[in-house]
Structures are given as C-alpha cells and as structure tokens.
Design a protein around this motif. Structure first.
Motif, PDB file in Angstrom:
ATOM      1  N   ILE A   1       0.852  -1.185   0.000  1.00 17.93           N
ATOM      2  CA  ILE A   1       0.000   0.000   0.000  1.00 17.93           C
ATOM      3  C   ILE A   1       0.891   1.239   0.000  1.00 17.93           C
ATOM      4  CG2 ILE A   1      -1.880   1.210   1.157  1.00 17.93           C
ATOM      5  CD1 ILE A   1      -2.587  -1.650   0.307  1.00 17.93           C
ATOM      6  N   THR A   2       0.708   2.092  -0.981  1.00 16.55           N
ATOM      7  CA  THR A   2       1.439   3.356  -1.030  1.00 16.55           C
ATOM      8  C   THR A   2       0.646   4.406  -0.259  1.00 16.55           C
ATOM      9  OG1 THR A   2       2.409   2.849  -3.177  1.00 16.55           O
ATOM     10  CG2 THR A   2       2.375   5.160  -2.512  1.00 16.55           C
ATOM     11  N   GLY A   3       1.333   5.084   0.666  1.00 11.87           N
ATOM     12  CA  GLY A   3       0.653   6.061   1.505  1.00 11.87           C
ATOM     13  C   GLY A   3       1.379   7.384   1.571  1.00 11.87           C
ATOM     14  N   GLN A   4       0.681   8.364   2.086  1.00  5.00           N
ATOM     15  CA  GLN A   4       1.259   9.683   2.329  1.00  5.00           C
ATOM     16  C   GLN A   4       0.527  10.305   3.514  1.00  5.00           C
ATOM     17  OE1 GLN A   4       0.456  12.870  -0.485  1.00  5.00           O
ATOM     18  NE2 GLN A   4       2.581  13.584  -0.324  1.00  5.00           N
ATOM     19  N   GLN A   5       1.266  10.556   4.589  1.00  5.68           N
ATOM     20  CA  GLN A   5       0.718  11.159   5.803  1.00  5.68           C
ATOM     21  C   GLN A   5      -0.553  10.458   6.285  1.00  5.68           C
ATOM     22  OE1 GLN A   5       0.500  15.359   4.675  1.00  5.68           O
ATOM     23  NE2 GLN A   5       2.430  15.713   5.761  1.00  5.68           N
ATOM     24  N   GLY A   6      -0.495   9.132   6.260  1.00  6.13           N
ATOM     25  CA  GLY A   6      -1.587   8.333   6.780  1.00  6.13           C
ATOM     26  C   GLY A   6      -2.648   7.953   5.783  1.00  6.13           C
ATOM     27  N   ALA A   7      -2.671   8.595   4.636  1.00  7.37           N
ATOM     28  CA  ALA A   7      -3.678   8.292   3.611  1.00  7.37           C
ATOM     29  C   ALA A   7      -3.184   7.149   2.734  1.00  7.37           C
ATOM     30  CB  ALA A   7      -3.958   9.519   2.761  1.00  7.37           C
ATOM     31  N   ASP A   8      -4.069   6.204   2.413  1.00  7.84           N
ATOM     32  CA  ASP A   8      -3.723   5.120   1.493  1.00  7.84           C
ATOM     33  C   ASP A   8      -4.055   5.568   0.074  1.00  7.84           C
ATOM     34  OD1 ASP A   8      -6.422   4.823   2.803  1.00  7.84           O
ATOM     35  OD2 ASP A   8      -6.713   3.454   1.116  1.00  7.84           O
ATOM     36  N   LEU A   9      -3.053   5.612  -0.782  1.00  5.04           N
ATOM     37  CA  LEU A   9      -3.214   6.186  -2.113  1.00  5.04           C
ATOM     38  C   LEU A   9      -3.405   5.139  -3.204  1.00  5.04           C
ATOM     39  CD1 LEU A   9      -0.478   8.963  -1.894  1.00  5.04           C
ATOM     40  CD2 LEU A   9      -2.910   9.114  -1.289  1.00  5.04           C
ATOM     41  N   SER A  10      -2.715   4.015  -3.084  1.00  2.68           N
ATOM     42  CA  SER A  10      -2.838   2.971  -4.101  1.00  2.68           C
ATOM     43  C   SER A  10      -2.402   1.642  -3.502  1.00  2.68           C
ATOM     44  CB  SER A  10      -1.979   3.298  -5.332  1.00  2.68           C
ATOM     45  OG  SER A  10      -0.596   3.313  -4.989  1.00  2.68           O
ATOM     46  N   ASP A  11      -2.754   0.557  -4.184  1.00  2.00           N
ATOM     47  CA  ASP A  11      -2.354  -0.769  -3.712  1.00  2.00           C
ATOM     48  C   ASP A  11      -1.826  -1.593  -4.875  1.00  2.00           C
ATOM     49  OD1 ASP A  11      -4.686  -2.652  -4.786  1.00  2.00           O
ATOM     50  OD2 ASP A  11      -5.656  -0.887  -3.925  1.00  2.00           O
ATOM     51  N   ARG A  12      -0.958  -2.541  -4.541  1.00  2.00           N
ATOM     52  CA  ARG A  12      -0.394  -3.435  -5.549  1.00  2.00           C
ATOM     53  C   ARG A  12      -0.243  -4.827  -4.943  1.00  2.00           C
ATOM     54  NH1 ARG A  12       4.760  -5.246  -7.081  1.00  2.00           N
ATOM     55  NH2 ARG A  12       5.773  -3.984  -5.456  1.00  2.00           N
ATOM     56  N   LEU A  13      -0.769  -5.828  -5.623  1.00  2.00           N
ATOM     57  CA  LEU A  13      -0.657  -7.201  -5.145  1.00  2.00           C
ATOM     58  C   LEU A  13       0.772  -7.687  -5.367  1.00  2.00           C
ATOM     59  CD1 LEU A  13      -2.141  -9.757  -4.086  1.00  2.00           C
ATOM     60  CD2 LEU A  13      -2.553 -10.360  -6.480  1.00  2.00           C
ATOM     61  N   VAL A  14       1.456  -8.074  -4.273  1.00  2.00           N
ATOM     62  CA  VAL A  14       2.837  -8.539  -4.406  1.00  2.00           C
ATOM     63  C   VAL A  14       2.961 -10.045  -4.227  1.00  2.00           C
ATOM     64  CG1 VAL A  14       3.829  -6.330  -3.712  1.00  2.00           C
ATOM     65  CG2 VAL A  14       3.332  -8.048  -1.970  1.00  2.00           C
ATOM     66  N   TYR A  15       1.945 -10.670  -3.627  1.00  2.00           N
ATOM     67  CA  TYR A  15       1.972 -12.126  -3.498  1.00  2.00           C
ATOM     68  C   TYR A  15       0.562 -12.645  -3.267  1.00  2.00           C
ATOM     69  CZ  TYR A  15       2.402 -16.810  -1.652  1.00  2.00           C
ATOM     70  OH  TYR A  15       2.242 -18.157  -1.462  1.00  2.00           O
ATOM     71  N   ALA A  16       0.253 -13.784  -3.870  1.00  2.00           N
ATOM     72  CA  ALA A  16      -0.990 -14.497  -3.602  1.00  2.00           C
ATOM     73  C   ALA A  16      -0.725 -15.977  -3.840  1.00  2.00           C
ATOM     74  CB  ALA A  16      -2.128 -14.003  -4.493  1.00  2.00           C
ATOM     75  N   GLY A  17      -1.135 -16.811  -2.915  1.00  2.00           N
ATOM     76  CA  GLY A  17      -0.898 -18.245  -3.067  1.00  2.00           C
ATOM     77  C   GLY A  17      -1.628 -19.046  -2.008  1.00  2.00           C
ATOM     78  N   LYS A  18      -1.591 -20.361  -2.181  1.00  2.00           N
ATOM     79  CA  LYS A  18      -2.190 -21.255  -1.201  1.00  2.00           C
ATOM     80  C   LYS A  18      -1.325 -21.291   0.051  1.00  2.00           C
ATOM     81  CE  LYS A  18      -4.417 -24.316  -4.559  1.00  2.00           C
ATOM     82  NZ  LYS A  18      -4.544 -25.717  -5.056  1.00  2.00           N
ATOM     83  N   ARG A  19      -1.960 -21.444   1.202  1.00  2.00           N
ATOM     84  CA  ARG A  19      -1.209 -21.610   2.435  1.00  2.00           C
ATOM     85  C   ARG A  19      -0.602 -23.004   2.468  1.00  2.00           C
ATOM     86  NH1 ARG A  19      -2.226 -18.316   6.904  1.00  2.00           N
ATOM     87  NH2 ARG A  19      -2.353 -20.110   8.317  1.00  2.00           N
ATOM     88  N   PRO A  20       0.582 -23.145   3.094  1.00  2.00           N
ATOM     89  CA  PRO A  20       1.248 -24.457   3.124  1.00  2.00           C
ATOM     90  C   PRO A  20       0.357 -25.535   3.740  1.00  2.00           C
ATOM     91  CG  PRO A  20       2.713 -22.725   3.935  1.00  2.00           C
ATOM     92  CD  PRO A  20       1.347 -22.112   3.785  1.00  2.00           C
TER      93      PRO A  20
END
Length: 407
Positions: free
Chosen positions: A388-407
């Motif tokens: 999550i990209t933020g600035q002074q507490g505000a959430d500005l954008s999001d990017r999925l960096v990982y998704a997968g099945k749990r072990p």
C-alpha cells in the motif's frame, strides 16, 4: 427499635465479598484492591467511611483535606469495576455496589434481571506505535479508550445487498455465527495519589493485561509502584475503516454478527464461531500463532517486518519513519483465510500499520477481486500480501505482491 443485620445477611455479604475477591474484581494488589478491602472490612451495614478516614487508612495521608480528590478518584474506579463485573455476571447473586454519595459497600436495593441493552460500538480515533519488543513507557494516549466494544456489539437482522466476493462467500453461507475480532491494546495508568490530576496513561509492550501489570509491580516495585490497572484498552484508528468495509458485506438478513476485542477472544470460541480478525499484526494475540504457523510468512524482529520464509525477502513498513513528512512510503496489508482443526473458518484482515489496514480493507471488500486472488479464494486456504502506497496516513494505491495457497 432498629436492629442490626441478621446472620443470614452477614453470611450473604461475606460470601459475595469472597466471590468478588476470587474473580479479582478489584485486582490482586494496588490501591483499588486496598480500598476494596478497607470498605469490605467495615461490613455491609457499617457506618459509611468518610473521605479523611479513607485517605488516612488507604493512602496514609493523615492531614488530607476533607475534599481530597484522590479518594473520589479511586472510589469511582472501584465503583466502575463492580458495575462492569456485574454487567456480565450471570450467577444470579445479589449485587454489591457503592451508592452515590456513600463510601460503603451495600447490597443493591433492587435486584432484578432485565433484558440487556445492546450498546453501540464506539471506535476510538488514534494510532498506536507497534515495535514488537520495544518497550514504550510514557506514551500518554488520552482519547483512545475502547468503550462500547468491551460489551459484545451485535448486528442482527440488517438488510444488506452488498455483493459478496469469493473471499466472504463461505462466511455468508456458513451455519455458524460470525465473530469479528478487533486488535486492541492494554494501557495502564501511572498515578501519583497526592496529585492524581497529573497522572498519565502508558502503553508498555511488556504489559499486555492486568495480570502482567501485577507481575511487573512485584518484579520492579520502584518502577511500577504508582502504576494502576485503569480498565482501559484502545483500538488503532484504522479499525474503523476495516469495520466499515466488512460489515456491509457480511450483514445479511437473519445473520448474527458479534464484535469483541482480541483480548477477549478465548480458544473455545473457535468451536462455535467463524472468526474474522480486523486490526494490525501486533494486535493478533491468540490468532498470531494460528495464522503464521500455517503461512509462507513470519513476523520479524518488529511487527513492521514480514519475512517470506521461502526466499528470506523482508517486507518492511515505512510508515513510522515517514508519516510526519509529505514523502510517499510503503506499508503492507495482509489477507488470509483458513479453517482451523475445530472447523472454524478464519479470515485475517491485517496491516503492518494503519495505512496498510486502511488500504487492504476496501480492496478485499469489492465485488471483483483480482483474478489471481479470486481463483484462490474460490478454493481452500490461501493468503495474499498487498503493498500500500501512503502519504501522511492516507492510502493512495495498492499493488498485489503475493498471492498463493497456504502451506
């Protein structure tokens, strides 16, 4: 001609005093406990104490002014402890109280069981600091008191038509009631009995409950001699955003949704409820081991660090270092769903810090999840990590960096 209390009345009083002590209503030690013991010894029909008498007997202030604030402060705290205990007590016992304007323990004049009033949930607006092992003493947090959530809040019979994505569909279809667990934090007071108005509230990461505080008082009497359990916990600011995103999705006509703080979650609740955690990594408590034992990730030396076990990559929140400036920074939001051995369906909606939680909550509540996450959510246990990209507490954008099945 006036008569004294009967033997039966004396026995009932003694038994109720013993029960309150067994439940540690006034704590195991400290000024509140000393005040309780002093009033208890005076009996249920004894002459009420005066402020100077309490000041001298409990606080050792022989020259105390008759209108001393210390006595009133501690009587108020003891009265509130009693009220909170009886509010959830289902034993049917007669209730002891400290009547307004009287410094004495008395049986309540009216004893009747009435239907409980469903309270509103008051979500405090403040953000804590969350190093995993760092001790923070002297952090005065005055407007972050968790009030209504310590009574279970319920949404039942709410008509919601918000679309349900694959993450939440199993909860909506489940026959179990849903329990939302909010990450909360224990704070205690440091109060000078001579100058109670100069007290402060403290968050110390070694002290996570009233029992922890008693232990620290025994181990470090010089440091914790003036510390008191004041019955307060607090929530991070971002919990409000998490609830706002999740409740409309889960609330369906006829379904019961309860909300409790993480400090009140007990292991046996997983036998009866499906559980959804909303909060920061540092507030997981009972759910921390359950969540990360079956994860590709582990927590680092602080709750700001999340480590990928497979390659050792570290995802570190930058919020603490850059929140005060106008610079952009990265925080992380984590979502997981898994089923426990007891059959409970558990979802974790967590952030490293507030920006991460604020960003992840609406992201996973939308009708259309990212294709990779939607496919995983349509199957079994899974987890995903968002930057999550933020600035002074505000959430500005999001990017999925990982998704997968749990072990």
């Amino acid at each position: 001609m006036a008569t004294g209390p009967s033997d039966a009345e004396k026995d009932a009083y003694a038994m109720e005093i013993a029960r309150l002590r067994a439940h540690r209503v006034a704590g195991e030690a400290g000024r509140v406990r000393e005040l309780f013991d002093y009033l208890a010894e005076r009996g249920g029909e004894g002459i009420p104490a005066t402020q100077p008498e309490i000041a001298e007997a409990v606080f050792g202030q022989s020259a105390t002014d008759a209108d001393d604030a210390t006595v009133r402060v501690y009587v108020h705290r003891l009265r509130k402890r009693l009220e909170d205990f009886y509010a959830s007590d289902e034993s049917g016992s007669r209730r002891l109280e400290i009547p307004s304007g009287t410094y004495a323990l008395r049986f309540a004049q009216e004893f009747a069981v009435s239907e409980p009033i469903e309270p509103d949930i008051v979500v405090p607006v403040a953000a804590p600091v969350f190093p995993r092992r760092l001790v923070i003493a002297g952090a005065a947090i005055m407007l972050v008191v968790l009030v209504g959530v310590f009574f279970i809040g319920r949404w039942q019979g709410i008509k919601s038509h918000a679309p349900v994505n694959a993450l939440w569909q199993p909860f909506v279809e489940s026959r179990r009631p849903t329990l939302i667990v909010l990450g909360d934090y224990y704070i205690y007071g440091e109060i000078d009995p001579v100058r109670p108005d100069e007290g402060r509230l403290i968050r110390d990461f070694r002290v996570n409950s009233a029992n922890d505080l008693v232990v620290m008082q025994e181990l470090h009497p010089d440091r914790f001699g003036q510390s008191e359990d004041v019955g307060l916990n607090y929530l991070p600011f971002s919990s409000a955003y998490g609830l706002r995103a999740v409740i409309p999705v889960l609330a369906r006509e006829g379904r019961q949704i309860s909300v409790i703080p993480a400090s009140e979650l007990q292991p046996d609740m997983l036998n009866y409820f499906d559980v959804i955690y909303v909060g920061l990594f540092s507030g997981l408590k009972l759910l921390e081991d359950e969540t990360f034992t079956g994860s590709h990730f582990e927590l680092g030396e602080t709750y700001d660090e999340l480590i990928d076990r497979r390659d050792g990559k570290v995802y570190t929140s930058q919020e603490a270092r850059r929140l005060a400036s106008s610079a952009y920074y990265h925080d992380y939001g984590y979502v997981a769903r898994y089923r426990t051995p007891s059959g409970a369906l558990v979802a974790i909606l967590a952030g490293s810090r507030d920006t991460g939680l604020r960003g992840i909550a609406p992201t996973v509540a939308v009708p259309d999840l990212p294709a990779q996450v939607a496919d995983l959510a349509g199957g079994g246990d899974f987890e995903a990590l968002y930057q999550i990209t933020g600035q002074q507490g505000a959430d500005l954008s999001d990017r999925l960096v990982y998704a997968g099945k749990r072990p």
